[in-house]
Motif scaffolding. Sequence first.
Motif, PDB file in Angstrom:
ATOM      1  N   TYR A  78     -97.580 -50.122 -28.171  1.00  0.00           N
ATOM      2  CA  TYR A  78     -96.585 -49.081 -28.816  1.00  0.00           C
ATOM      3  C   TYR A  78     -95.653 -48.395 -27.761  1.00  0.00           C
ATOM      4  O   TYR A  78     -96.310 -48.025 -26.657  1.00  0.00           O
ATOM      5  CB  TYR A  78     -97.245 -48.341 -29.796  1.00  0.00           C
ATOM      6  CG  TYR A  78     -97.939 -49.324 -30.903  1.00  0.00           C
ATOM      7  CD1 TYR A  78     -96.806 -49.594 -32.237  1.00  0.00           C
ATOM      8  CD2 TYR A  78     -99.188 -49.791 -31.032  1.00  0.00           C
ATOM      9  CE1 TYR A  78     -97.522 -50.544 -33.147  1.00  0.00           C
ATOM     10  CE2 TYR A  78     -99.639 -50.439 -32.212  1.00  0.00           C
ATOM     11  CZ  TYR A  78     -98.711 -50.943 -33.224  1.00  0.00           C
ATOM     12  OH  TYR A  78     -99.276 -51.591 -34.158  1.00  0.00           O
ATOM     13  N   ASP A  79     -94.757 -47.357 -28.377  1.00  0.00           N
ATOM     14  CA  ASP A  79     -93.912 -46.816 -27.407  1.00  0.00           C
ATOM     15  C   ASP A  79     -94.216 -45.379 -28.019  1.00  0.00           C
ATOM     16  O   ASP A  79     -93.476 -45.111 -28.931  1.00  0.00           O
ATOM     17  CB  ASP A  79     -92.473 -47.128 -27.500  1.00  0.00           C
ATOM     18  CG  ASP A  79     -91.628 -46.364 -26.613  1.00  0.00           C
ATOM     19  OD1 ASP A  79     -92.136 -45.391 -25.833  1.00  0.00           O
ATOM     20  OD2 ASP A  79     -90.374 -46.382 -26.554  1.00  0.00           O
TER      21      ASP A  79
ATOM     22  N   ARG B   9     -85.544 -46.594 -28.622  1.00  0.00           N
ATOM     23  CA  ARG B   9     -85.283 -45.607 -27.726  1.00  0.00           C
ATOM     24  C   ARG B   9     -83.609 -45.284 -27.953  1.00  0.00           C
ATOM     25  O   ARG B   9     -82.912 -46.376 -28.154  1.00  0.00           O
ATOM     26  CB  ARG B   9     -85.581 -45.825 -26.352  1.00  0.00           C
ATOM     27  CG  ARG B   9     -87.123 -45.918 -25.985  1.00  0.00           C
ATOM     28  CD  ARG B   9     -87.294 -45.483 -24.728  1.00  0.00           C
ATOM     29  NE  ARG B   9     -88.805 -45.385 -24.684  1.00  0.00           N
ATOM     30  CZ  ARG B   9     -89.397 -44.571 -23.531  1.00  0.00           C
ATOM     31  NH1 ARG B   9     -88.574 -44.190 -22.805  1.00  0.00           N
ATOM     32  NH2 ARG B   9     -90.709 -44.567 -23.537  1.00  0.00           N
TER      33      ARG B   9
ATOM     34  N   THR C 220     -88.433 -52.937 -30.322  1.00  0.00           N
ATOM     35  CA  THR C 220     -88.451 -52.594 -28.809  1.00  0.00           C
ATOM     36  C   THR C 220     -87.202 -51.894 -28.454  1.00  0.00           C
ATOM     37  O   THR C 220     -87.124 -51.499 -27.405  1.00  0.00           O
ATOM     38  CB  THR C 220     -88.612 -53.936 -28.148  1.00  0.00           C
ATOM     39  OG1 THR C 220     -87.497 -55.211 -28.573  1.00  0.00           O
ATOM     40  CG2 THR C 220     -89.892 -54.612 -28.302  1.00  0.00           C
TER      41      THR C 220
ATOM     42  N   GLN D 218     -93.219 -51.067 -26.902  1.00  0.00           N
ATOM     43  CA  GLN D 218     -92.710 -50.877 -25.676  1.00  0.00           C
ATOM     44  C   GLN D 218     -91.246 -51.704 -25.389  1.00  0.00           C
ATOM     45  O   GLN D 218     -91.201 -52.455 -25.691  1.00  0.00           O
ATOM     46  CB  GLN D 218     -93.751 -51.396 -24.566  1.00  0.00           C
ATOM     47  CG  GLN D 218     -93.395 -51.495 -23.188  1.00  0.00           C
ATOM     48  CD  GLN D 218     -94.482 -51.884 -22.339  1.00  0.00           C
ATOM     49  OE1 GLN D 218     -95.363 -51.168 -21.897  1.00  0.00           O
ATOM     50  NE2 GLN D 218     -94.258 -53.236 -21.989  1.00  0.00           N
TER      51      GLN D 218
END
Length: 323
Positions: A141-142, A93, A90, A125
């Motif tokens: 999922y991201d 990013r 998670t 995410q």
Amino acid sequence: MAPQDTLRYTRIPLTHGSGAIPAVGFGTLIPDPVATRQATRTALEVGFRHLDCAERYRNEAAVGEAMQEAFEAGTIQRQDLFVTTKLWNTNHRPERVKPAFEASLRRLRLDYVDCYLIHTPFAFQPGEEFHPTDEQGQVIYDSGVTLTETWRALERLMEDGRCRSIGLSDISLEKLREIVAVARIKPAVVQVESHPYLPEWELLDFCRAQGIVLQAFAALGHGMEPKVLDDPVITAIAQRVGKTPAQVLLAWAVQRGTAFLTTSTTPRRIQENFEISALPEDALREIRDGIKTSIRFNAVVETGVPGFIPRAPRAEPKGTGPH
């Protein structure tokens, strides 16, 4: 001291980072924090100098307490230990990587870690939920971040000295090739499931060529069926050399040039897993040529969803490993 007595102290120099990783490692995927602290304490007492942690295990603070006890007692110094922890799915990013890393440092009560791994190549995410799911219970999922972008963020972590090396976990050879091709700093360590039923020879050959250490989790098969600990080839060798099947499997892991992780909360087994000795060459050949079973016990490499991390406390299977 005879060569076979030194196998447990093997250290593998890191080509793409500082220091050397002890081949014999203790994994800290233990659901209960009190048990984590005690098991880590025991592991350090019997001689383990490599601890493998993860944000996702939710027990970094307990591992940190055990380490601090040893530091304060003067039995171990920080530079004697090699500590790994991992970035969870998670937090892929780039803007989330450094805060996640710093939070792990605080929980572990350390000024630096020796290695920081991307726990899986799959981005989930972002948010506080470790396993964000939709109405059907499927992981969200991201798609807003690539593995390369996450890797770049890890490379930046190495600039201030608090992260001594970086690597990847639960990754396929194909994905690893992609990162190695674009990396400014190559992975120092790749952590994957590996044992005689999943020897990963092709991945190991690639890692050797690139100066990457392959580290095996579930080195004893995680107690799952079919049990590699009960394989006739392994048990026959164990009987012949006067070692347990677990010690045979772990010696094999080191002698083929990999590092390994085992996990246990049982003091006797923790000690057994450390006290390995070198196997004769004919035993290594028997393992390579005589074992035909082929199986992967953990599908995390395909989904990013851990196969071994429990949602609730459960009894420890024999020969556990992380993920």
